[in-house]
Design a protein around this motif. Structure first.
Motif, PDB file in Angstrom:
ATOM      1  N   ILE A 271       0.928  -1.171  -0.124  1.00 34.73           N
ATOM      2  CA  ILE A 271       0.029   0.070   0.172  1.00 34.73           C
ATOM      3  C   ILE A 271       0.971   1.503  -0.078  1.00 34.73           C
ATOM      4  CG2 ILE A 271      -0.365   0.390   2.438  1.00 34.73           C
ATOM      5  CD1 ILE A 271      -2.874   0.438  -0.144  1.00 34.73           C
ATOM      6  N   MET A 272       2.107   1.286   0.620  1.00 36.27           N
ATOM      7  CA  MET A 272       2.960   2.321   0.222  1.00 36.27           C
ATOM      8  C   MET A 272       3.521   2.601  -0.886  1.00 36.27           C
ATOM      9  SD  MET A 272       3.517   3.950   3.193  1.00 36.27           S
ATOM     10  CE  MET A 272       1.532   3.913   3.246  1.00 36.27           C
ATOM     11  N   ALA A 273       3.747   1.486  -1.744  1.00 38.69           N
ATOM     12  CA  ALA A 273       4.118   1.679  -3.243  1.00 38.69           C
ATOM     13  C   ALA A 273       2.893   2.306  -3.983  1.00 38.69           C
ATOM     14  CB  ALA A 273       4.397   0.277  -3.771  1.00 38.69           C
ATOM     15  N   TYR A 274       1.691   1.940  -3.472  1.00 42.42           N
ATOM     16  CA  TYR A 274       0.377   2.192  -4.192  1.00 42.42           C
ATOM     17  C   TYR A 274       0.123   3.846  -3.733  1.00 42.42           C
ATOM     18  CZ  TYR A 274      -4.560   2.252  -5.549  1.00 42.42           C
ATOM     19  OH  TYR A 274      -5.930   2.611  -6.156  1.00 42.42           O
ATOM     20  N   VAL A 394      11.275  -2.229   6.600  1.00 44.46           N
ATOM     21  CA  VAL A 394      11.758  -3.049   5.559  1.00 44.46           C
ATOM     22  C   VAL A 394      10.755  -3.000   4.322  1.00 44.46           C
ATOM     23  CG1 VAL A 394      12.129  -5.618   4.547  1.00 44.46           C
ATOM     24  CG2 VAL A 394      13.012  -4.716   6.698  1.00 44.46           C
ATOM     25  N   GLY A 395       9.285  -2.833   4.586  1.00 40.91           N
ATOM     26  CA  GLY A 395       8.328  -2.837   3.515  1.00 40.91           C
ATOM     27  C   GLY A 395       8.341  -1.517   3.055  1.00 40.91           C
ATOM     28  N   VAL A 396       8.484  -0.425   3.719  1.00 42.11           N
ATOM     29  CA  VAL A 396       8.650   0.892   3.064  1.00 42.11           C
ATOM     30  C   VAL A 396       9.625   1.148   2.388  1.00 42.11           C
ATOM     31  CG1 VAL A 396       8.401   3.360   3.659  1.00 42.11           C
ATOM     32  CG2 VAL A 396       6.931   1.824   4.693  1.00 42.11           C
ATOM     33  N   ALA A 397      10.789   0.359   2.880  1.00 43.93           N
ATOM     34  CA  ALA A 397      12.131   0.731   2.181  1.00 43.93           C
ATOM     35  C   ALA A 397      12.258  -0.035   0.948  1.00 43.93           C
ATOM     36  CB  ALA A 397      13.261   0.309   2.980  1.00 43.93           C
ATOM     37  N   THR A 402      10.786   3.171  -3.208  1.00 44.37           N
ATOM     38  CA  THR A 402      11.313   3.076  -4.745  1.00 44.37           C
ATOM     39  C   THR A 402      10.200   3.485  -5.624  1.00 44.37           C
ATOM     40  OG1 THR A 402      10.869   0.810  -4.442  1.00 44.37           O
ATOM     41  CG2 THR A 402      13.088   1.629  -4.008  1.00 44.37           C
ATOM     42  N   ALA A 403       8.953   3.523  -5.095  1.00 42.92           N
ATOM     43  CA  ALA A 403       7.686   3.390  -6.218  1.00 42.92           C
ATOM     44  C   ALA A 403       7.760   4.770  -6.907  1.00 42.92           C
ATOM     45  CB  ALA A 403       6.359   3.276  -5.498  1.00 42.92           C
TER      46      ALA A 403
END
Length: 447
Positions: A271-274, A394-397, A402-403
């Motif tokens: 969801i952070m990439a989105y 880790v998920g956000v990094a 990078t999104a």
């Protein structure tokens, strides 16, 4: 000391001694959540501003051969901040699990505000040369470390303050989270509209960063009165009283819940990439690659942020009527087809940009409101700060930070169609891992 045993029940609710749920206690809860959430809003204001103003920051501190390359240089530094989030999450999450939540929450917002102020007043590359870019990079690293614990721990803190209403906490804190994201484009839009494009590029972009630094003082004053939620002592197996949870016990607990940690990496990362595709990727593409009028782009971003902000307040009233896990599955599955809306913005134009950003905002709203509470629910209180700091960071990094860069880069090489497939895959993986972790370890907040 032995690792924690696996529970026989797949759903476990934490029990906390609470006052009678009357109007007075609810007002008390709201005051505490406001003090906590105001800092959350400031963190996201400072964080979002860098991505939103990446075009100006790139020109000021990381000049390249073209506006597009300068923007990519700035977005690369934006991504570096995400890389350091796991460090902040793990180190200060452990402090929060051993020493307490309050001291960490005060320190994190103070550091972020100070770094924002430095960026706002720093001389450009023309004056300091390469040192200007190095200092900006260092400030982003500091903000990355700070935000690495602020983002996951503030939600955990809120759920511990008001454990019987997780949906309300999720919606209330998401309102302030989105308010920070709203104030970012609103401030940029106001500065751009008042000063004009030329002045905005010369000095106007500094105003939001300076404002963020000044507001940090107010937030520090508000957070000083927050109560501590971590128990002062626990009884050891030989009858002795431990002052705080031992470090080795925390890490054994994290290892025991390894599947939940991996699930959180993807629950958060997807969801952070989105989110950052909508928050900074699309606006950066519009201003950097398609040459859209920045005032119009900021207006679209502001409108979307209004939808997210007011929508979170509405959701805070209804989320507790349904299990958080069910809300999560519905929202995340809907995100899979919705991400393909980005393919409609491939030739420029404010109309298509507004259609894509506003069209995906409702699905984004539900996911952004509950994702943090859902992730926190997978861990017991005594390891929540460390486990969430690790999984969240880790998920956000890996995926969130990078999104924006990946989105703009793929568009620049004519492979933009690959990006929504990538995000949709992340969303699907997050659903599978969440279901597996919930079945194996259960949940501790909201069923």
């Amino acid at each position: 000391m032995t690792p924690p045993e696996r529970r026989s029940s797949p759903v476990t609710q934490e029990t906390t001694t609470r006052p009678v749920d009357d109007a007075r206690s609810r007002r008390h809860d709201t005051r505490n959540l406001f003090a906590l959430s105001a800092g959350h809003a400031l963190e996201w204001f400072d964080w979002a501003m860098f991505g939103l103003l990446s075009v100006y920051i790139g020109n000021a501190f990381f000049p390249g051969d073209s506006p597009a390359s300068a923007t990519l240089n700035s977005l690369a530094v934006f991504a570096v901040g995400f890389i350091f989030r796991p460090i902040g999450g793990v180190v200060f999450g452990l402090v929060a699990d051993r020493v307490g939540r309050k001291i960490v929450m005060i320190g994190s917002v103070g550091v972020t505000a100070a770094a924002s102020l430095v960026i706002g007043v720093l001389p450009t590359h023309e004056t300091l040369g390469v040192w200007a870019g190095i200092i900006v990079l260092l400030m982003r690293i500091v903000q990355g470390i700070s935000t690495g614990i602020e983002a996951p721990l503030s939600q955990a803190y809120g759920l511990e303050l008001v454990p019987e209403r997780p949906g309300y906490v999720a919606g209330f804190m998401a309102f302030f989270n989105n308010l920070g994201n709203l104030l970012a484009p609103l401030t940029a839009f106001g500065a751009s509209a008042l000063l004009g494009a030329t002045a905005m590029g010369e000095y106007g972009w500094r105003i939001p960063f300076i404002l963020g630094g000044v507001l940090g003082v107010l937030v520090l004053w508000l957070r000083r009165s927050l109560p501590e939620t971590l128990p002062v002592g626990v009884v050891g197996k030989n009858g002795e009283v431990a002052t705080r949870t031992e470090t080795i016990e925390v890490w054994r607990g994290v290892r025991h819940y390894w599947l939940s940690v991996i699930a959180v990496v993807f629950v958060i990362g997807a969801i952070m990439a989105y989110n950052y595709t909508w928050l900074s990727g699309l606006p950066s593409l519009a201003t950097g690659a398609f040459g859209e009028d920045p005032t119009a782009v900021f207006a679209v971003s502001t409108t979307m942020s209004i939808v997210l902000t007011l929508g979170a307040l509405v959701l805070s009233r209804i989320l507790d009527k349904w299990a958080l896990s069910r809300w999560f599955l519905v929202g995340r599955i809907l995100a899979i087809p919705t991400i393909f809306l980005v393919l409609l913005y491939n030739d420029g134009g404010i109309g298509p940009l507004a259609g894509v950003m506003l069209g995906g905002s409702l699905v984004l709203l539900l996911n952004l409101t509950i994702y943090n509470a859902v992730a926190n629910s997978l861990f017991p209180q005594h390891i929540r700060g460390t486990a969430m700091g690790l999984g969240y960071g880790v998920g956000v990094a890996l995926f969130g930070g990078t999104a924006s860069y990946l989105f703009v880069w793929l568009q620049s090489i004519g492979a933009g169609w690959m990006f929504p497939i990538y995000i949709a895959t992340l969303c699907a993986i997050s659903v599978v891992l969440y279901v597996l972790a919930k079945k194996r370890n259960g949940v501790f907040v909201g069923s």
